[in-house]
Design a protein around this motif. Sequence first.
Motif, PDB file in Angstrom:
ATOM      1  N   LEU A 124       0.895  -1.318   0.008  1.00 16.49           N
ATOM      2  CA  LEU A 124      -0.249  -0.006   0.197  1.00 16.49           C
ATOM      3  C   LEU A 124       0.719   1.284   0.063  1.00 16.49           C
ATOM      4  N   ASP A 125       0.288   2.383  -0.566  1.00 19.20           N
ATOM      5  CA  ASP A 125       0.950   3.636  -0.378  1.00 19.20           C
ATOM      6  C   ASP A 125       0.696   4.134   0.810  1.00 19.20           C
ATOM      7  N   ASP A 126       1.066   5.581   1.000  1.00 23.85           N
ATOM      8  CA  ASP A 126       0.919   6.287   2.335  1.00 23.85           C
ATOM      9  C   ASP A 126      -0.599   6.499   2.380  1.00 23.85           C
ATOM     10  N   GLU A 127      -1.239   6.515   1.391  1.00 24.10           N
ATOM     11  CA  GLU A 127      -2.878   7.061   1.436  1.00 24.10           C
ATOM     12  C   GLU A 127      -3.757   5.550   1.617  1.00 24.10           C
ATOM     13  N   GLY A 128      -3.005   4.582   1.583  1.00 26.58           N
ATOM     14  CA  GLY A 128      -3.686   3.285   1.743  1.00 26.58           C
ATOM     15  C   GLY A 128      -4.259   2.901   0.535  1.00 26.58           C
ATOM     16  N   ARG A 129      -3.648   2.811  -0.541  1.00 29.88           N
ATOM     17  CA  ARG A 129      -4.010   2.443  -1.870  1.00 29.88           C
ATOM     18  C   ARG A 129      -3.029   1.421  -2.190  1.00 29.88           C
ATOM     19  N   VAL A 130      -3.563   0.390  -2.870  1.00 30.80           N
ATOM     20  CA  VAL A 130      -2.847  -0.867  -3.257  1.00 30.80           C
ATOM     21  C   VAL A 130      -1.939  -0.320  -4.578  1.00 30.80           C
ATOM     22  N   VAL A 131      -0.739  -0.627  -4.415  1.00 30.79           N
ATOM     23  CA  VAL A 131       0.309  -0.141  -5.486  1.00 30.79           C
ATOM     24  C   VAL A 131       0.465  -1.094  -6.557  1.00 30.79           C
ATOM     25  N   GLY A 132       0.042  -0.897  -7.854  1.00 29.71           N
ATOM     26  CA  GLY A 132      -0.073  -1.768  -8.841  1.00 29.71           C
ATOM     27  C   GLY A 132       1.258  -2.407  -9.124  1.00 29.71           C
ATOM     28  N   ALA A 133       2.303  -1.762  -9.224  1.00 27.97           N
ATOM     29  CA  ALA A 133       3.732  -2.320  -9.437  1.00 27.97           C
ATOM     30  C   ALA A 133       3.907  -3.490  -8.425  1.00 27.97           C
ATOM     31  N   GLU A 134       3.494  -3.495  -7.265  1.00 31.95           N
ATOM     32  CA  GLU A 134       3.967  -4.176  -6.138  1.00 31.95           C
ATOM     33  C   GLU A 134       3.095  -5.501  -5.982  1.00 31.95           C
ATOM     34  N   VAL A 135       1.943  -5.486  -6.810  1.00 32.26           N
ATOM     35  CA  VAL A 135       1.171  -6.683  -6.754  1.00 32.26           C
ATOM     36  C   VAL A 135       0.982  -7.158  -8.023  1.00 32.26           C
ATOM     37  N   ASP A 136       1.474  -6.720  -9.202  1.00 29.58           N
ATOM     38  CA  ASP A 136       1.429  -7.180 -10.468  1.00 29.58           C
ATOM     39  C   ASP A 136       1.916  -8.867 -10.660  1.00 29.58           C
ATOM     40  N   LEU A 137       1.067  -9.515 -10.963  1.00 30.07           N
ATOM     41  CA  LEU A 137       1.600 -11.005 -11.416  1.00 30.07           C
ATOM     42  C   LEU A 137       1.445 -11.416 -12.757  1.00 30.07           C
ATOM     43  N   ASP A 138       1.717 -10.437 -13.758  1.00 30.43           N
ATOM     44  CA  ASP A 138       1.868 -10.899 -15.023  1.00 30.43           C
ATOM     45  C   ASP A 138       2.910 -12.036 -15.473  1.00 30.43           C
ATOM     46  N   ALA A 139       4.087 -11.715 -14.664  1.00 26.95           N
ATOM     47  CA  ALA A 139       5.231 -12.800 -14.533  1.00 26.95           C
ATOM     48  C   ALA A 139       5.128 -13.453 -13.343  1.00 26.95           C
ATOM     49  N   ASP A 140       5.346 -14.644 -13.102  1.00 27.84           N
ATOM     50  CA  ASP A 140       5.483 -15.250 -11.909  1.00 27.84           C
ATOM     51  C   ASP A 140       6.591 -14.494 -11.017  1.00 27.84           C
ATOM     52  N   CYS A 141       6.525 -14.920  -9.688  1.00 32.20           N
ATOM     53  CA  CYS A 141       7.295 -14.493  -8.696  1.00 32.20           C
ATOM     54  C   CYS A 141       8.675 -15.075  -8.735  1.00 32.20           C
ATOM     55  N   GLU A 142       9.736 -14.524  -8.833  1.00 33.16           N
ATOM     56  CA  GLU A 142      11.161 -14.954  -8.799  1.00 33.16           C
ATOM     57  C   GLU A 142      11.664 -15.093  -7.259  1.00 33.16           C
ATOM     58  N   LEU A 143      11.708 -16.393  -6.827  1.00 34.14           N
ATOM     59  CA  LEU A 143      11.873 -16.582  -5.689  1.00 34.14           C
ATOM     60  C   LEU A 143      13.339 -16.353  -5.152  1.00 34.14           C
ATOM     61  N   GLY A 144      13.574 -15.511  -4.140  1.00 35.02           N
ATOM     62  CA  GLY A 144      14.942 -15.374  -3.871  1.00 35.02           C
ATOM     63  C   GLY A 144      15.299 -13.580  -3.955  1.00 35.02           C
ATOM     64  N   PRO A 145      16.440 -13.405  -3.576  1.00 36.20           N
ATOM     65  CA  PRO A 145      16.858 -11.892  -3.341  1.00 36.20           C
ATOM     66  C   PRO A 145      16.636 -11.047  -4.686  1.00 36.20           C
ATOM     67  N   THR A 146      16.528 -11.604  -5.868  1.00 34.02           N
ATOM     68  CA  THR A 146      16.135 -10.728  -6.851  1.00 34.02           C
ATOM     69  C   THR A 146      14.860 -10.170  -7.505  1.00 34.02           C
TER      70      THR A 146
END
Length: 356
Positions: A124-146
Amino acid sequence: MAGSLAAAPSSAVAFGTVDGGSQNREHERITRAAVACSAMPRPAGGCFEPVSMDQLAGRGSGFGAVGSPDSTEVSDPAAHCDDADHLVGGYPRTLGEATTSLRDCVTHLRRRFAEAVDGAADLLDDEGRVVGAEVDLDADCELGPTEMRAKCTALEAFGRALHGVQDFYSHSNWTDVADPTRPIGAENPPGLSRPAPSSLLDLRGSGIPTVPRGLTTGCFVLPDRVTGVRVCERRVTHAALNKDTGTIDQRTGRAADPTTPRGEVGDNFARAVAGAVIETRHQWQELRTALRSAYGAERASLLACALTHDDPVSECAQRNQATSSGRVPAVAVVLVLLGALAASALLLRLRRRGAA
């Protein structure tokens, strides 16, 4: 799953993560039976939609978050609740040593759980809105530090915690029973036949867990044999105690066809799977409680929505509006007041006309 593929461990060290080598993606199936929207019954308090579920549980040859310890922490006993073995009477390891190993596991899983709570804040951003770039799953998660997306990193941390609590039920004698046809000993340790969730797995807590008398997990070393070798000689082994493999219905959690010696005793495999499913649901509830404690009820509701929904920017929009600095509720109140004033003015004009 992109970035989450890895070679299967040379020997099963936990509920299975892949297909093959006697494994049947047991971790994935347990996780789906516990918290997927397709689970029967559906979990209370929110469930994971298909794409989000794939990131948490894995799919096909992908490990997913819950399988990630079998890729990067395969040799860490704390990640799998291994090496907390002890038996009463002439055992080569003390109760204190076994207790320390079990507490190391709980400490490790608490750290992963806390990482999930901390990482969720960036959804969420400071105003309590979901941040699109932080929840985007168009590509699967890369597990690990990258991996940089907050949803992926939070799910990975939570998945690692779930892996350990699920392993606890397979690798310990918490739910199971001993083979009644054989003498009690290192190759047939006693069973505690206890229910889930376990009081030991208090991942929100910080106190020292009390270990019940008679609890043991298995010593693990390769080669993993019922009769221990090397450091596991004369000890309860992972091979003797685990209930890792069999078939699991990923919708209902029904377990059958166990393939390990301990799992084949009575309904031990079904007991372990049922315990792991219950514990997984419990830890999801605990995570939501931890989010409320850390961020308040409104933001926590949005965070849970963002973690579980496949398109949270759209699907959680109403919650976004309700928590966006109070602006939408304020506008709604103003509109209601204006409507009430207009209605009052109209009524007053009608009364005056009637009086005239």
